[in-house]
Motif scaffolding. Structure first.
Motif, short mmCIF file in Angstrom:
data_model
loop_
_atom_site.label_atom_id
_atom_site.label_comp_id
_atom_site.label_asym_id
_atom_site.label_seq_id
_atom_site.Cartn_x
_atom_site.Cartn_y
_atom_site.Cartn_z
N UNK A 1 20.49 0.91 -5.53
CA UNK A 1 20.44 1.90 -5.03
C UNK A 1 21.59 3.26 -4.70
N UNK A 2 23.12 2.31 -4.93
CA UNK A 2 24.02 3.38 -5.31
C UNK A 2 24.42 3.76 -6.53
N UNK A 3 23.63 2.75 -7.61
CA UNK A 3 23.16 3.39 -9.38
C UNK A 3 22.57 5.03 -8.82
N UNK A 4 21.72 4.65 -8.28
CA UNK A 4 21.10 6.03 -7.84
C UNK A 4 21.40 7.35 -6.94
N UNK A 5 22.50 6.61 -6.51
CA UNK A 5 23.44 8.03 -6.15
C UNK A 5 24.51 8.65 -6.89
N UNK A 6 24.59 7.49 -7.46
CA UNK A 6 25.76 8.16 -8.26
C UNK A 6 24.85 8.65 -9.66
N UNK A 7 23.78 8.74 -9.82
CA UNK A 7 23.39 9.78 -11.05
C UNK A 7 22.80 10.83 -10.45
N UNK A 8 22.66 11.16 -9.27
CA UNK A 8 22.21 12.31 -8.94
C UNK A 8 23.10 13.12 -8.95
N UNK A 9 24.37 12.48 -8.20
CA UNK A 9 25.95 13.26 -7.18
C UNK A 9 26.16 14.82 -8.51
N UNK A 10 25.60 14.96 -9.44
CA UNK A 10 26.15 15.69 -10.31
C UNK A 10 25.74 17.04 -9.91
N UNK A 11 24.18 17.13 -9.98
CA UNK A 11 22.78 17.77 -9.37
C UNK A 11 23.18 17.69 -8.60
N UNK A 12 23.50 16.87 -7.39
CA UNK A 12 23.70 16.66 -6.25
C UNK A 12 24.67 17.94 -5.68
N UNK A 13 25.74 17.62 -6.71
CA UNK A 13 26.75 19.16 -6.22
C UNK A 13 26.49 19.76 -6.85
N UNK A 14 25.93 20.87 -7.24
CA UNK A 14 25.58 21.77 -8.13
C UNK A 14 24.80 22.19 -6.81
N UNK A 15 23.91 21.44 -6.50
CA UNK A 15 22.89 21.38 -5.27
C UNK A 15 23.24 22.38 -3.92
N UNK A 16 24.39 20.89 -4.14
CA UNK A 16 25.28 22.35 -2.61
C UNK A 16 25.86 23.41 -3.17
#
Length: 156
Positions: free
Chosen positions: A1-16
């Motif tokens: 689960x943590x690995x998935x959050x790490x994968x999505x963090x860059x795009x989530x940062x852009x969205x935020x």
């Protein structure tokens, strides 16, 4: 689960970051912050550029941390995490750039006929922005004023 959050963090940062820019832009246009000068620029541009650069800095720090992190058990997830961080950083740079170089609040186009902006010449490039802002606020107030009590009976 943590690995998935790490994968999505860059795009989530852009969205935020993009959501922050969108929200500040809407608030600044609604409040007339484009008419408040701070030196050679207006308050709206100062806030938008600060939000943009802050978002770029946060995503940039994340990207640096991702590239300095030791390799994990799954090389594909490491690669996806790095790619997401780089894509998020580039997307924030590109999508935020217009706040630094373009005019704000529809100043580049004519407002639709019948709107307060059209009535006061909001599109006029040489107009005094403060005077225009006060006229827009006055015109909006007149357009949204409640009818008197005799007119209200027509609606019942």
């Amino acid at each position: 689960m943590i690995a998935l959050l790490r994968v999505l963090a860059g795009l989530a940062g852009w969205a935020a970051g993009f959501s922050l820019l969108y929200g500040v832009h809407g608030l600044a246009c609604a409040r007339g912050w484009w008419a408040i000068d701070i030196g050679p620029v207006d308050l709206q541009r100062v806030l938008l550029v600060a939000a943009w650069l802050g978002s770029v800095a946060v995503i940039g720090v994340w990207t640096r941390l991702v590239f300095r992190a030791p390799a994990g058990a799954l090389p594909l997830l490491d690669w996806l995490t790095r790619a997401s961080a780089v894509v998020g950083l580039v997307a924030m740079l590109v999508s935020g750039l217009p706040v630094a170089v373009s005019r704000q609040c529809g100043a580049d186009s004519l407002p639709p006929a019948g709107t307060p902006g059209a009535a006061v010449g909001f599109h006029t490039m040489g107009a005094d922005r403060r005077a225009v802002a006060h006229r827009v606020i006055r015109d909006v107030g007149e357009m949204t004023a409640m009818p008197d009590s005799s007119a209200r009976s027509d609606f019942c």
